[in-house]
Scaffold this motif. Structure first.
Motif, short mmCIF file in Angstrom:
data_model
loop_
_atom_site.label_atom_id
_atom_site.label_comp_id
_atom_site.label_asym_id
_atom_site.label_seq_id
_atom_site.Cartn_x
_atom_site.Cartn_y
_atom_site.Cartn_z
N UNK A 146 0.75 -1.24 -0.08
CA UNK A 146 0.08 -0.15 0.01
C UNK A 146 0.80 1.56 -0.17
N UNK A 147 2.14 1.28 0.43
CA UNK A 147 2.88 2.30 0.59
C UNK A 147 3.86 2.53 -0.75
N UNK A 148 3.76 1.71 -1.71
CA UNK A 148 4.68 1.50 -2.62
C UNK A 148 4.71 2.96 -3.52
N UNK A 149 3.54 3.38 -3.80
CA UNK A 149 3.33 4.61 -4.59
C UNK A 149 3.82 6.09 -3.80
N UNK A 150 3.48 5.77 -2.48
CA UNK A 150 3.99 7.02 -1.69
C UNK A 150 5.61 6.81 -1.84
#
Length: 547
Positions: A200-204
């Motif tokens: 879930x944090x890959x794009x951030x």
């Protein structure tokens, strides 16, 4: 009773009198208790004319000794004997009682009020005129001395968060968990982050340019670890080479920061020895030897042992290898450093070594390569389309022209491997050979690879390449009727049939390299010798494999 015994008894009686007279011991002694009569407290000195009875003198000596020893708390060692204890407590000045008239201590100006501190003293009498507690005040700070019949207990009031108060570090969140994953060949970033529960944090993370650039190094065999609590990332670390590591942490503002660090992952030596009973991999797993280490053992000894037919029950395997640790956890393993394989009673040994040219390989303890100097075919699973033939009719020139090598038919773009360790002597166009690579090997050997469609990226002339390393790709450049590889094998510039020529078993190190190898290999040789003795005596060393 004999006359001698009587005489001795008389002498002893005289000695008591002499002691009383010599040391001027008075007949009266203050026994420490009140007498009902004032005149009983003091008795006049005994005159020479009126000597007390002999038993009285002895009693006085005993009472005097008891009085002298009265200052030592012997009663604390006697059973069922009550002893005086006292307690010192430091209280706030606001609750301080008035000073007692029993004892008063001089004021200390620098003493400040503090937390309660109680100390107990065992078997030390309290000097006081009454049985009540003695109290003293030192400038706003009370010291209370209390008399107890029971043993006192030491009580200290400590802060609730001792670590934070005294070391400046926050307490460790024991509910946090680590997720570990080693990147496989075809893993994408999304798949890798899914394995560590942080997809879930890959794009951030990609929104940060520095982190985005570092994520490109997350390739095959990279160890990735993520620490989280309730799914929230606390720290992420990955290492491409187990030397430098990239560490990502929340910045406290909803984003993330990252930087390259050293010594995040730790490399330690490990050792193990086991007997073959059910199979190499099963028996290795029993003593916690990783599968990738067993695969390296098979690859190294495959030149000398046929693992599909020659391995027997009772064969002995010993390995020294590297384990990878992070935050105290074992997270992986990498290089086999040394090994011994006893197959059918014959001892095979190998030691890992990096040569002066930068090639890392396995050698015998004497300094010869474990692998054969050359492999027969430079293209995997290829068909021989034309053999070595000095009188061959050339299909393009239409005349007799010696075929000094062997042709391997394969699809365009099929990888071409170096058949032995060597140095790139030529990379470029060579007449009818088309795109050609010539490798120079030790002891006068050279190999030629031609008709290539392209070269390996960044391959340069003078570069050192290892056996099995890809150097180019099959093509049809030059005088070729179709895509294939033309391969030549020469000794002192004399061509030979690569499929039938007698290949050297192995190459030896040069004299200069051999000196360095022997110096570097001393430690591994000693370890193999010790582990060999343990293995022969069935001594279990696998409970302490760290090093």
């Amino acid at each position: 009773m004999s006359s001698r015994t009587k005489e001795s008894s008389v002498n002893n009686n005289k000695n008591w009198d002499d002691v009383l007279a010599r040391y001027d011991i008075q007949n009266q002694v203050d026994l420490g208790f009140d007498s009902p009569h004032d005149d009983a407290a003091e008795i006049a000195d005994t005159t020479p004319e009126k000597q007390p009875p002999r038993w009285a003198g002895r009693a006085i000596i005993l009472v005097g000794c008891a009085t002298a020893l009265g200052n030592i708390p012997l009663q604390s060692f006697l059973p069922n004997t009550q002893s005086n204890h006292f307690e010192i407590s430091v209280n706030d000045a606001s609750s301080a009682p008035t000073p007692s008239t029993v004892a008063e201590i001089a004021t200390a100006k620098d003493v400040k009020p503090g937390p309660t501190l109680q100390l107990a003293s065992i078997a030390k009498p309290v000097v006081a005129s009454s049985p009540t507690a003695a109290e003293a005040v030192i400038n706003n700070t009370d010291i209370q001395v209390a008399d107890y019949n029971d043993e006192a207990v030491l009580e200290l009031t400590l802060p609730k968060r001792a670590l934070e108060t005294y070391t400046g570090h926050e307490l460790i969140n024991t509910e946090s968990t680590w997720h570990t994953y080693t990147v496989k060949r075809y893993d994408s970033l999304h798949n890798t982050f899914s394995k560590i529960k942080q997809a879930s944090i890959l794009n951030d993370l990609r929104s940060n340019e520095e982190i985005k650039e570092a994520l490109k190094d997350m390739k095959m065999d990279t160890i990735v670890r993520a620490k989280s609590h309730d799914g929230k990332l606390e720290q992420l670390a990955f290492t491409p080479d187990n030397k430098k590591s990239f560490v990502i942490e929340p910045d406290g503002q909803g984003g993330y920061t990252g930087q390259w660090q050293s010594k995040v992952f730790e490399v330690r030596q490990a050792r193990a020895t086991f007997s073959v009973k059910n199979g190499l991999f099963l028996d290795g797993k029993r003593v916690e030897v990783p599968s990738n280490i067993i695969r390296q053992v098979v690859s190294v000894f495959d030149w000398d042992i046929d693992f599909s037919h020659d391995v027997r029950v009772g064969d002995q395997v010993t390995v020294v290898y590297e384990n990878i640790y992070h935050d105290g956890d074992l997270v992986g393993s990498q290089n086999l450093l040394a090994a011994e394989f006893i197959n059918k009673g014959k001892i095979h040994r190998t030691i890992r070594h990096t040569t002066a040219r930068g090639l890392t390989d396995f050698f015998t303890p004497e300094g010869r390569e474990m692998k054969r100097a050359f492999i027969r075919t430079p293209v995997a699973h290829a068909r021989v389309s034309s053999h070595f033939n000095p009188g061959r009719f050339h299909p393009v020139l239409h005349k007799i022209r010696a075929h000094k090598g062997t042709d391997f038919a394969a699809r365009r773009g099929t990888p071409v491997m170096a058949t032995g360790d060597g140095v790139v002597q030529l990379k470029g166009r060579k007449g009818g050979y088309g795109n050609t690579i010539i490798l120079k090997h030790r002891e006068g050997y050279t190999t030629l690879y031609s008709h290539l469609s392209k070269y390996k990226k960044d391959l340069k002339q003078g570069q050192v390449v290892a056996q099995g390393e890809i150097i180019g790709y099959v093509g049809s450049t030059g005088l070729a009727t179709g895509p294939h590889l033309h391969y030549e094998f020469r000794k002192n510039n004399i061509p030979a049939d690569p499929l039938t020529v007698e290949l050297p078993n192995s190459m030896s190190l040069t004299k200069k390299e051999l000196v360095k190898f022997r110096a570097d290999a001393i430690n591994m040789k000693l370890q193999l010798n010790v582990l060999h003795r343990f293995a022969m005596e069935n001594f279990d060393i696998n409970s302490a494999t760290g090093g």
